[in-house]
Motif scaffolding. Structure first.
Motif, short mmCIF file in Angstrom:
data_model
loop_
_atom_site.label_atom_id
_atom_site.label_comp_id
_atom_site.label_asym_id
_atom_site.label_seq_id
_atom_site.Cartn_x
_atom_site.Cartn_y
_atom_site.Cartn_z
N ASN A 1 52.08 -45.22 48.73
CA ASN A 1 51.69 -45.05 48.00
C ASN A 1 50.64 -46.13 48.22
O ASN A 1 49.82 -47.09 48.34
N GLY A 2 50.02 -44.80 48.93
CA GLY A 2 48.03 -44.72 49.37
C GLY A 2 46.98 -44.53 48.23
O GLY A 2 47.36 -43.81 47.60
N SER A 3 46.34 -45.07 48.63
CA SER A 3 44.86 -44.80 47.64
C SER A 3 43.48 -44.46 48.91
O SER A 3 43.38 -44.66 49.81
N ALA A 4 42.44 -43.64 47.87
CA ALA A 4 41.52 -43.32 48.23
C ALA A 4 40.33 -44.72 49.42
O ALA A 4 40.17 -45.96 48.53
N GLY A 5 40.54 -44.12 50.46
CA GLY A 5 39.41 -45.15 51.44
C GLY A 5 40.36 -45.86 52.21
O GLY A 5 39.57 -46.28 53.08
N GLU A 6 41.49 -46.04 52.04
CA GLU A 6 43.00 -46.81 52.67
C GLU A 6 43.04 -46.56 53.66
O GLU A 6 43.09 -45.16 53.85
N GLN A 7 42.62 -47.02 54.89
CA GLN A 7 42.84 -46.83 56.42
C GLN A 7 44.81 -47.29 56.67
O GLN A 7 44.75 -47.48 56.33
N LEU A 8 45.71 -46.28 56.54
CA LEU A 8 46.58 -45.38 57.27
C LEU A 8 46.82 -45.15 58.43
O LEU A 8 46.20 -44.36 59.64
N THR A 9 47.90 -46.13 58.95
CA THR A 9 47.96 -45.76 61.24
C THR A 9 49.14 -46.21 61.42
O THR A 9 49.95 -46.93 61.07
N LEU A 10 49.62 -45.02 62.00
CA LEU A 10 51.12 -44.71 62.44
C LEU A 10 51.00 -45.26 64.37
O LEU A 10 50.15 -44.34 64.93
N ALA A 11 51.72 -46.06 64.88
CA ALA A 11 51.50 -46.44 65.96
C ALA A 11 52.92 -47.10 66.83
O ALA A 11 53.74 -47.35 66.04
N ASP A 12 53.33 -46.29 68.22
CA ASP A 12 53.89 -47.17 68.64
C ASP A 12 54.14 -49.23 68.90
O ASP A 12 53.35 -49.57 68.79
N GLY B 1 43.89 -44.50 71.45
CA GLY B 1 43.37 -45.92 71.00
C GLY B 1 44.63 -46.84 71.02
O GLY B 1 45.54 -46.89 71.17
N THR B 2 44.18 -47.99 70.23
CA THR B 2 44.87 -48.71 69.46
C THR B 2 44.77 -49.60 68.98
O THR B 2 43.89 -49.16 68.28
N ILE B 3 45.46 -50.22 67.87
CA ILE B 3 45.41 -50.96 66.78
C ILE B 3 45.46 -52.85 67.17
O ILE B 3 46.51 -52.70 67.64
N GLN B 4 45.05 -53.10 65.97
CA GLN B 4 45.04 -54.54 66.55
C GLN B 4 44.68 -55.27 64.97
O GLN B 4 43.73 -54.75 63.65
N ASN B 5 45.60 -56.36 64.38
CA ASN B 5 45.41 -56.60 63.49
C ASN B 5 45.60 -55.82 62.43
O ASN B 5 44.72 -56.36 61.13
N GLY B 6 46.55 -54.76 62.58
CA GLY B 6 46.64 -54.31 60.84
C GLY B 6 48.19 -55.25 60.52
O GLY B 6 48.63 -55.59 60.49
N MET B 7 48.15 -54.41 58.98
CA MET B 7 49.32 -54.94 58.11
C MET B 7 50.52 -54.43 58.08
O MET B 7 50.29 -53.25 57.49
N SER B 8 51.47 -54.96 58.64
CA SER B 8 52.96 -53.84 59.52
C SER B 8 53.17 -53.79 57.92
O SER B 8 53.95 -54.30 56.52
N ALA B 9 53.04 -52.08 57.17
CA ALA B 9 53.76 -51.72 55.94
C ALA B 9 55.46 -51.18 55.88
O ALA B 9 56.43 -51.30 54.98
N MET B 10 55.32 -50.59 57.10
CA MET B 10 57.01 -50.36 57.14
C MET B 10 56.77 -49.52 58.82
O MET B 10 56.05 -49.31 59.57
N THR B 11 58.55 -49.82 59.25
CA THR B 11 58.86 -48.99 60.33
C THR B 11 59.32 -47.50 59.81
O THR B 11 59.96 -47.76 58.75
N VAL B 12 59.13 -46.04 60.54
CA VAL B 12 59.51 -45.32 60.25
C VAL B 12 60.07 -44.39 61.94
O VAL B 12 59.67 -45.16 62.65
N THR B 13 61.22 -43.61 61.95
CA THR B 13 61.80 -43.14 63.17
C THR B 13 61.52 -41.60 62.86
O THR B 13 61.78 -41.02 61.81
N ALA B 14 61.05 -41.35 64.04
CA ALA B 14 60.53 -39.70 64.12
C ALA B 14 62.01 -39.11 64.39
O ALA B 14 62.90 -39.32 65.23
#
Length: 154
Positions: free
Chosen positions: A79-90, A140-153
């Motif tokens: 459940n995402g909102s307008a303006g929220e940054q969402l990132t998928l990273a390894d 690039g990379t992400i730092q200090n993000g809040m982990s919301a969940m993990t997913v498998t490709a």
């Protein structure tokens, strides 16, 4: 098959009464918010073999890419909102795809050549990205993000 396509959908985002084929470029679909529509809607098959595809929309009519696609995808409910940054990273924090929502959404579909089948990735909110720009970031990379969940490709 190339270029940059951005859709801000009220109804179906990418809609085909037949098949959908994505082979390159960057496609981003924001919306819809109405559960009677979907970010990706097709009656045949949907195959992806290249490019970056991001869809963040309602969950009621969700459709993803075929498991027979040569490029892998990751899909997840959030459940995402307008303006929220969402990132998928390894696991090393390398960005696969990052975007800022332009409206509320309940399901996200990301496909990228960087995704590997059976590999687990982390979904982050917020954080600091080493690459900047407007729209979608795919490096690039992400730092200090809040982990919301993990997913498998897949």
């Amino acid at each position: 098959s190339g270029g940059m396509v951005t859709v801000n959908a009220q109804g179906d985002g990418i809609d085909s009464n037949g098949n959908v084929t994505v082979s390159g470029g960057t496609t981003v679909v924001y919306g819809p918010t109405n559960n009677g529509n979907g970010s990706l809607d097709y009656n045949g098959t949907a195959d992806i073999s290249g490019g970056t595809f991001i869809a963040a929309g309602s969950s009621g009519m969700y459709q993803g890419f075929s498991q027979n696609s040569s490029q892998k995808s990751a899909a997840f409910y959030y459940n995402g909102s307008a303006g929220e940054q969402l990132t998928l990273a390894d696991s090393a924090g390398n960005v696969i795809a990052s975007f800022k929502g332009v409206k509320t959404y309940q399901v996200v579909l990301i496909s990228s050549a960087q995704l590997k089948a059976g590999t687990t990735y982390t979904v982050y909110t917020g954080g600091t990205l080493s690459e900047t720009g407007s729209g979608v970031i795919t490096s690039g990379t992400i730092q200090n993000g809040m982990s919301a969940m993990t997913v498998t490709a897949e």
